[in-house]
Design a protein around this motif. Structure first.
Motif, mmCIF file in Angstrom:
data_model
loop_
_atom_site.group_PDB
_atom_site.id
_atom_site.type_symbol
_atom_site.label_atom_id
_atom_site.label_comp_id
_atom_site.label_asym_id
_atom_site.label_seq_id
_atom_site.Cartn_x
_atom_site.Cartn_y
_atom_site.Cartn_z
ATOM 1 N N GLY A 208 -9.499 6.019 -9.608
ATOM 2 C CA GLY A 208 -8.519 5.107 -9.023
ATOM 3 C C GLY A 208 -8.216 3.880 -9.836
ATOM 4 O O GLY A 208 -7.372 3.067 -9.442
ATOM 5 N N SER A 259 -4.600 4.397 -6.853
ATOM 6 C CA SER A 259 -5.692 3.746 -6.139
ATOM 7 C C SER A 259 -5.725 4.182 -4.680
ATOM 8 O O SER A 259 -6.791 4.425 -4.106
ATOM 9 N N GLU A 260 -4.540 4.292 -4.071
ATOM 10 C CA GLU A 260 -4.455 4.679 -2.666
ATOM 11 C C GLU A 260 -4.950 6.109 -2.445
ATOM 12 O O GLU A 260 -5.669 6.394 -1.486
ATOM 13 N N TYR A 262 -7.087 7.740 -4.368
ATOM 14 C CA TYR A 262 -8.538 7.788 -4.590
ATOM 15 C C TYR A 262 -9.286 7.208 -3.390
ATOM 16 O O TYR A 262 -10.282 7.770 -2.925
ATOM 17 N N THR A 263 -8.786 6.046 -2.888
ATOM 18 C CA THR A 263 -9.478 5.386 -1.778
ATOM 19 C C THR A 263 -9.500 6.256 -0.536
ATOM 20 O O THR A 263 -10.506 6.368 0.172
ATOM 21 N N SER A 264 -8.370 6.912 -0.262
ATOM 22 C CA SER A 264 -8.286 7.737 0.935
ATOM 23 C C SER A 264 -8.775 9.167 0.708
ATOM 24 O O SER A 264 -8.899 9.946 1.649
ATOM 25 N N LYS A 265 -9.031 9.502 -0.576
ATOM 26 C CA LYS A 265 -9.439 10.859 -0.943
ATOM 27 C C LYS A 265 -8.472 11.880 -0.330
ATOM 28 O O LYS A 265 -8.845 12.768 0.445
#
Length: 895
Positions: A208, A259-260, A262-265
């Motif tokens: 991310g 990033s979004e 990756y963060t939320s998978k």
């Protein structure tokens, strides 16, 4: 597959993913706003509304997507023939993943699966190698211009190289374009790897976070027929990793999107997916149009009066913000309903939201009256004051009048004060003001005191009631105010409303003037203190003082008089007044004027005063006798006081006696009788006995002194109370002379020397004050000379000084305070006059004239020296020996 489904739901909730067919822009909305407003004219109405936008969403078309859930088939088809070998499947980040280790060889067709101009290659992987193993591990391999060849033009590779670098490489012509980094972690866990390219750069993201950027576009002309996942073209340099959710898109994802995800998978579905992105709508402006009356289009609340606490704001798509605003309604704005709109508009004017505002201004009516509500004047007089009346409502008023209750202005003898108004009736439009004079006519013989009535200003629509006070003061001038040349310029002190405590000195500073064009006059200034509420006549004053000064024609002088606020019968609720009159001392019946100032009385919560101190009525005693000192204390505090007592002291007589303690209620008094013994060894004389009264449980005290005349046979050294007179010899001071002395003549009418303290202070700080100094006054006349040192830039004028003479030691006489009037000429002015004379003479005289002038000057000098010498010798008795020696030296210098 169950886990896969749950993760899909989770990602949809977190990301707000919506399936749409195209990108949409967030529309502006205004909500939670009050559109119907009621506010009065002159008020500022405050409110708020919520400004929000829709979510900004964008569909990101996929062109290749392989989940590797127990299958190598992607959404665009199966692997190429001969290139469908993997080690197997394992549990993964999302359901299952492909194990691409040694022996794996997996390839897909490039047609319709890759984009030349821009794209994103993303996947999750779990490495089964060490970062520093010295090997190359290829995750993605696109053949270049020459099939089955590494390092040729148009190739694109994502791999970990033998040096431990993570690389995104494009072979251009002839150079490599490589985005590489060592800032990544290799461990036995899942990681998210993203490579993006577009017309400006190549970027590599890890978990991310963007790790590296190559600021050039790749050179990419896709001619190869296949791309490899997990190895190179011939199955070498395998990824040795588990790989899941391999996806290729036809545009470069942004850093925020990476990033979004990756963060939320996020789980990517087989269909195209969309992302909610956190972009913002910049510079949204808020405006208002004029609010216009619905009945009269000429009446408006200008748009400039509608203000927003926030303007030109930025708002993120899908977000909201509260906007506060105010409408400043002008004073006197006409009643009615006003309508208009408030709008919010994006910078590019592509989005706009409006809402209608309806403002109702109710009818308001009112008057304000400003002016002096107090008239102070003697009976048999006429005096006026002025008011300003203003229509503060938003409707016009007509036929406004002023009326009052005349019965409240009548005394016990039915003598009545009448009021007249300069305007019997008048009109005022909304916001308009007008002046109105009120004249009080007081009849002769009207009783002194305070008269209060109410004046009502208004009409049938609205009115304002005002308390109006007339204080009838005594006419202190014998025949009323008469004449024109005696004037009171001002009462500088005290100021109106100043407050004084019981026993406090009231300093009355008055500037009087002689406006006569021809003669100097003896002008007397008198000050009187009255309780207006209790006074019976003009003789019923509480304190008085006066001073007379000679004033030259057309000159003014400031004098100071001292009054005392009484100790007893002081009421904070009563009204007190200082009346000052000035008159010609020779003809008060022709020249007299008076002015007054209202002051207030104040009392302490706890306070006392020593009303009387007495020793057998004579204040005399003899050595060895027992005596009683009678003291009366008055509690003039607001509260009752407990345990008040008295102490008497005198060190020379070894006196230190105390009374018993008594409780004294407020406004009551108590008597104390204190015995004391005069030592037999005491010497005759006058002794000052200090009487100290303690109150407030002994925390506070006040003292007073009484002279005790002690007579002892054979030891009498008593100095009888003396009669002392103080006269002023000096009437003018010329500071251009070497010796500037003030000459005082003090006459001691006793047959013995007496001791005194002498001080001289200036009124107006025009010379350095003479601090208290000791003087021995011989019987008879005593000539006292005091050197005066001027201060500041003096001008030729009349100046005032105060001489104070008090008894010292065992001597006794009444203190003397005398105000002196002195004509002052500054040194600079004297010199200038001499220069002017000299210049005039030098410009007109001839040589013969100079000879005559020199002769005259010589004769004058001889005459002057002789006169001084004779004068000094003839008055030898008036000077001390030291002064005579000094004058002899000056005389010799002149000779």
């Amino acid at each position: 597959m169950k886990n896969k489904f749950l993760f899909s739901i989770l990602a949809t909730l977190v990301l707000g993913i919506f399936l749409v067919s195209a990108a949409t822009v967030g529309d502006i909305r205004i909500s939670q706003a009050s559109t119907s407003i009621t506010a009065n004219s002159g008020e500022t109405y405050s409110s708020s509304f919520v400004l929000s936008t829709n979510n900004a969403i964008e569909r990101i078309p996929k062109i290749f997507y392989a989940t590797f859930d127990n299958s190598l088939t992607s959404d665009s088809g199966t692997p190429l023939s001969g290139f469908a070998t993997i080690t197997g499947y394992s549990d993964a980040q999302f359901a299952q993943a492909a194990n691409l280790s040694v022996g794996s060889k997996l390839a897909y067709a490039t047609a319709n699966n890759l984009n030349e101009s821009a794209g994103t290659i993303e996947f999750w992987f779990k490495p089964e190698f060490n970062k520093a193993d010295g090997k190359n591990h290829i995750f993605f391999f696109l053949e270049g211009s020459t099939p089955n060849t590494i390092g040729v033009s148009n190739s694109l590779v994502i791999f970990k190289d033998s040096l431990g670098r993570l690389m995104f490489r494009n072979q251009g012509s002839p150079d490599y374009r490589t985005a590489d980094t060592t800032d990544f972690t290799i461990d036995n866990s899942w990681h998210y790897l993203v490579a993006t390219y577009d017309s400006s750069s190549m970027k590599l993201y890890y978990d991310g976070v963007k790790k590296v950027e190559w600021a050039q576009a790749p050179v990419l002309a896709i001619t190869a027929t296949k791309f490899m996942i997990g190895s190179d073209y011939n199955g070498a340099n395998t990824a040795d990793s588990l790989i899941d959710d391999f996806r290729i898109s036809k545009r470069a994802l942004t850093a925020t999107e990476v990033s979004e995800i990756y963060t939320s998978k996020a789980v990517h579905t087989d269909a195209d997916y969309t992302l909610t992105y956190n972009a913002k709508l910049a510079n949204v402006t808020l405006t208002s149009i004029d609010l216009t009356s619905t009945t009269d289009s000429t009446k408006k609340v200008n748009s400039s009066l509608v203000t927003f606490t926030t303007n030109n704001l930025d708002i993120f798509y899908g977000d909201s913000t509260t906007v506060n605003y105010q409408i400043a309604i002008p004073p006197y704005q006409a009643t009615g309903t006003y309508t208009g709109t408030i709008s919010a508009k994006s910078q590019d004017n592509a989005n706009e939201a409006t809402y209608a505002v309806s403002l109702t201004i109710p009818e308001s009516k009112g008057l304000t009256v400003d002016g002096t509500t107090l008239i102070v004047t003697p009976a048999d007089s006429t005096k006026s004051t002025s008011f300003t009346i203003k229509n503060t409502g938003n409707i016009d008023l007509s036929a406004i009048t002023a009326t009052y209750n005349q019965s409240l202005l009548t005394d016990r003898l039915n003598k009545t004060i009448t009021l007249t108004f300069s305007k019997p009736s008048f009109n005022l439009i909304s916001g308009e003001s007008t002046g109105l004079d009120v004249t009080a006519n007081l009849p002769s013989g009207l009783e002194f005191g305070k008269y209060v009535t109410q004046i009502t200003f208004g009409n049938s629509v609205t009115s304002k009631v005002l308390d109006f006070t007339i204080r009838v003061e005594p006419d202190m001038c014998e025949d009323g105010e008469v004449g024109s040349y005696v004037k009171i310029v001002d009462i500088n002190e005290p100021d109106a409303g100043d407050s004084f405590k019981p026993g406090q000195e009231i300093s009355v500073e008055v500037e009087a003037r002689n406006d006569d064009l021809d003669d100097k006059k003896d002008i007397t200034v008198e000050a009187f203190l009255f309780n207006v509420d209790t006074m019976e006549d003009d003789e019923d004053y509480l304190s008085t003082a006066k001073v007379t000064n000679e004033l030259k024609k057309e000159t003014s002088k400031t004098v100071t008089l001292k009054l005392i606020m009484p100790y007893e019968d002081l009421d904070e609720d009563d009204h007190y007044m200082v009346i000052v009159k000035a008159y010609d001392d020779d003809k008060e019946d022709e020249q007299c004027i008076q002015k007054s100032v209202a002051i207030e009385a104040s009392t302490e919560s706890r306070d006392i005063y020593i009303k009387s101190v007495d020793l057998s009525g004579t204040n005399k005693a003899v050595c060895g006798s027992t005596n009683y000192l009678a003291v009366t204390l008055v509690n003039n505090g607001e509260k009752d006081d407990e345990k008040q007592y008295v102490q008497i002291k005198n060190t020379a007589l070894n006196l230190n006696e105390y009374s018993t303690k008594q409780d004294i209620d407020s406004e009551d008094s108590a008597d104390y009788k204190i015995p004391f013994v005069i030592p037999e060894t005491a010497k005759a004389g006058i002794y000052s006995i200090e009487v100290i009264a303690f109150y407030n449980d002994g925390k506070d005290s006040k003292s007073r002194f009484i002279d005790l005349v002690l007579d002892c046979a054979g030891t009498s050294t008593i100095v009888k109370p003396s009669s002392v007179e103080l006269k002023t010899v000096t009437t003018a001071l010329d500071f251009s002379q070497e010796d500037n002395r003030l000459h005082l003549l003090i006459t001691n009418n006793n047959d013995k020397d007496i001791e005194a303290y002498l001080s001289v202070t200036s009124v107006g700080d025009w010379f350095s004050a003479i601090d208290t100094r000791s003087e021995t006054l011989h019987a008879g006349d005593n000539n006292i000379y005091i050197d005066i040192t001027p201060k500041g830039n003096l001008t030729t004028s009349e100046k005032t000084a105060i001489v104070t003479l008090k008894a010292r030691g065992t001597s006794s006489f009444d203190p003397i305070e005398k105000t002196l009037s002195v004509s002052v000429t500054p040194a600079a002015q004297k010199v200038n006059k001499l220069k002017e004379w000299y210049s005039s003479a030098s410009s007109k005289q001839t040589g013969i004239m100079w000879i005559l002038i020199d002769a005259v000057l010589i004769l004058f000098a001889i005459f002057l020296v002789k006169s001084i010498y004779s004068g000094v010798r003839s008055k030898k008795a008036d000077y001390s020996e030291k002064e005579l020696r000094r004058m002899d030296k000056q005389q010799k210098k002149l000779i």
